[in-house]
Motif scaffolding. Structure first.
Motif, PDB file in Angstrom:
ATOM      1  N   HIS A   1       0.695  -1.051   0.140  1.00 61.19           N
ATOM      2  CA  HIS A   1      -0.232   0.125   0.222  1.00 61.19           C
ATOM      3  C   HIS A   1       0.882   1.651   0.248  1.00 61.19           C
ATOM      4  CE1 HIS A   1       0.939  -0.771   4.320  1.00 61.19           C
ATOM      5  NE2 HIS A   1       0.859   0.338   3.847  1.00 61.19           N
TER       6      HIS A   1
ATOM      7  N   TYR B   1      -5.750  -3.696   3.636  1.00 59.03           N
ATOM      8  CA  TYR B   1      -6.681  -3.975   1.994  1.00 59.03           C
ATOM      9  C   TYR B   1      -7.757  -4.074   1.704  1.00 59.03           C
ATOM     10  CZ  TYR B   1      -2.680  -6.970   0.401  1.00 59.03           C
ATOM     11  OH  TYR B   1      -0.981  -7.834   0.957  1.00 59.03           O
TER      12      TYR B   1
ATOM     13  N   ASP C   1      -6.531   4.658   2.854  1.00 58.14           N
ATOM     14  CA  ASP C   1      -6.270   5.432   1.906  1.00 58.14           C
ATOM     15  C   ASP C   1      -6.483   6.406   1.055  1.00 58.14           C
ATOM     16  OD1 ASP C   1      -6.213   3.891  -1.047  1.00 58.14           O
ATOM     17  OD2 ASP C   1      -8.677   4.463  -1.443  1.00 58.14           O
TER      18      ASP C   1
ATOM     19  N   TRP D   1       0.651   5.472  -3.996  1.00 54.21           N
ATOM     20  CA  TRP D   1       0.275   4.748  -3.103  1.00 54.21           C
ATOM     21  C   TRP D   1      -0.804   4.375  -3.130  1.00 54.21           C
ATOM     22  CZ3 TRP D   1       3.736   7.378   0.571  1.00 54.21           C
ATOM     23  CH2 TRP D   1       4.924   7.353   0.717  1.00 54.21           C
TER      24      TRP D   1
ATOM     25  N   VAL E   1      -4.871   1.792  -0.424  1.00 57.51           N
ATOM     26  CA  VAL E   1      -4.819   0.445  -0.330  1.00 57.51           C
ATOM     27  C   VAL E   1      -4.784  -0.101  -1.399  1.00 57.51           C
ATOM     28  CG1 VAL E   1      -6.361  -1.148   0.730  1.00 57.51           C
ATOM     29  CG2 VAL E   1      -5.328   0.743   2.141  1.00 57.51           C
ATOM     30  N   ARG E   2      -4.609  -1.400  -1.697  1.00 57.79           N
ATOM     31  CA  ARG E   2      -5.113  -1.875  -3.045  1.00 57.79           C
ATOM     32  C   ARG E   2      -6.091  -3.048  -2.651  1.00 57.79           C
ATOM     33  NH1 ARG E   2      -1.799   1.614  -5.935  1.00 57.79           N
ATOM     34  NH2 ARG E   2      -0.080   1.689  -5.378  1.00 57.79           N
TER      35      ARG E   2
END
Length: 331
Positions: A240, A270, A284, A294, A296-297
């Protein structure tokens, strides 16, 4: 194929932004200050003292390292120096999550499977690659814990980080913990074109996955000779807080260096199904405001790329502070 049982997600909230201290060899501990204090990032001049600052973005996420301009009045003197004389960086977040990562994921589920694989293959050593290893807190904790619990087995741990100060800290911690026989000097393998960690942004190397261009690392040839060598690849709090290319590089690296049946463990926050608990959504947004690359994926995006690298998604394990430990197995 499912190896481990599922655990539901948590809704526990993260703490807000704050900055934490770090100890440098020979000398200064920085007082806590508000994360909004942008003067901390001003250029260093001959009229200021240069020290390292350390900040974290939430309850259990990694530190950023930067050179910080401060006056002598804002410093607290500390006579702390590693035995090797090198800088030892501190990460309070790593200190908090090292226990849960080992006790809840590695010890009960990952290592037993890897030990079985090693025994079946006539091997008595577990080979581990830690990517974006940061300051070395996880390195020394996991290695010492594993060796204490498995006296008949050895471990060969390869810590890796593209930042020179991080690598120096890792090596100093290893010497301090007397683990030199089990941990090789930190290397500087590159994950993607922007590096694999938020530590020391200005010092990041540039290159493709597996390429080492500076520091204690090897070369492309060194990377290639480790194909199908590792039992475990561990990557904590990187996905992230680095460009997406770093995640692609991490998965490409793991797909090459893991032996069949080896495990990749990724730890961090995530999104699942495109969403997350409120605290992670706020996190995020904050990450993207700092750096548009960058964030939060989406777990599904990581799983899809992993599949292309011959890594099968096994399970996501709920961890403290709304983090997940995501497990993949090399097919």
């Amino acid at each position: 194929m499912t190896l481990f049982s599922s655990i539901p997600y948590s809704t526990k909230k993260c703490r807000p932004f704050f900055r934490l201290k770090l100890v440098a060899s020979s000398a200064f501990v920085l007082s806590a200050r508000a994360a909004s204090d942008t003067s901390a990032f001003a250029p260093v001049t001959s009229h200021t003292t240069t020290v390292f600052g350390c900040g974290i973005t939430s309850h259990n996420h990694p530190c950023f390292l930067w050179r910080r301009r401060v006056s002598s009045q804002s410093l607290k003197m500390t006579l702390t120096k590693s035995e090797s004389g090198h800088l030892i960086l501190e990460s309070p977040s790593a200190e908090r999550n090292k226990g849960p990562i080992y006790d809840q994921v590695l010890a009960p589920t990952v290592f037993p499977r890897l030990i079985d694989n090693a025994n079946n293959g006539g091997r008595d050593t577990i080979n581990v690659l830690e990517l974006a290893a940061g300051c070395g807190v996880h390195t020394t904790h996991v290695v010492s814990s594993f060796l204490s619990a498995n006296e008949d087995l050895g471990m060969e741990w390869h810590p890796s980080d593209p930042d020179a100060e991080a690598r120096s800290s890792i090596d100093a911690r290893v010497l301090q913990a007397k683990l030199e026989e089990s941990v090789v000097p930190a290397n500087s393998w590159i994950l993607g074109k922007s590096g694999g960690t938020a530590c020391g942004e200005s010092n990041r190397d540039k290159g493709d996955a597996g390429v080492s261009q500076s520091g204690n690392g090897g070369s492309i040839a060194d990377y290639e000779q480790h194909h199908n060598f590792f039992d475990l690849v561990l990557c904590i709090n990187m996905v992230h807080i680095a460009p997406w290319e770093a995640t692609l590089g991490m998965l490409a690296c793991a797909g090459k260096v893991l032996r069949t049946g080896g495990i990749l463990v990724c730890y961090g926050p995530y999104k699942v199904g495109g969403t997350a608990v409120e605290s992670n959504l706020n996190f995020d947004e904050a990450l993207r405001s700092r750096n548009s690359q960058w964030g939060v994926r989406n777990l599904e995006d990581v799983i899809n790329v992993a599949r292309e690298e011959n890594l099968e998604f096994v399970q996501s394990v709920e961890m403290p502070a709304n983090n997940l430990a995501v497990l993949f197995c090399k097919k």
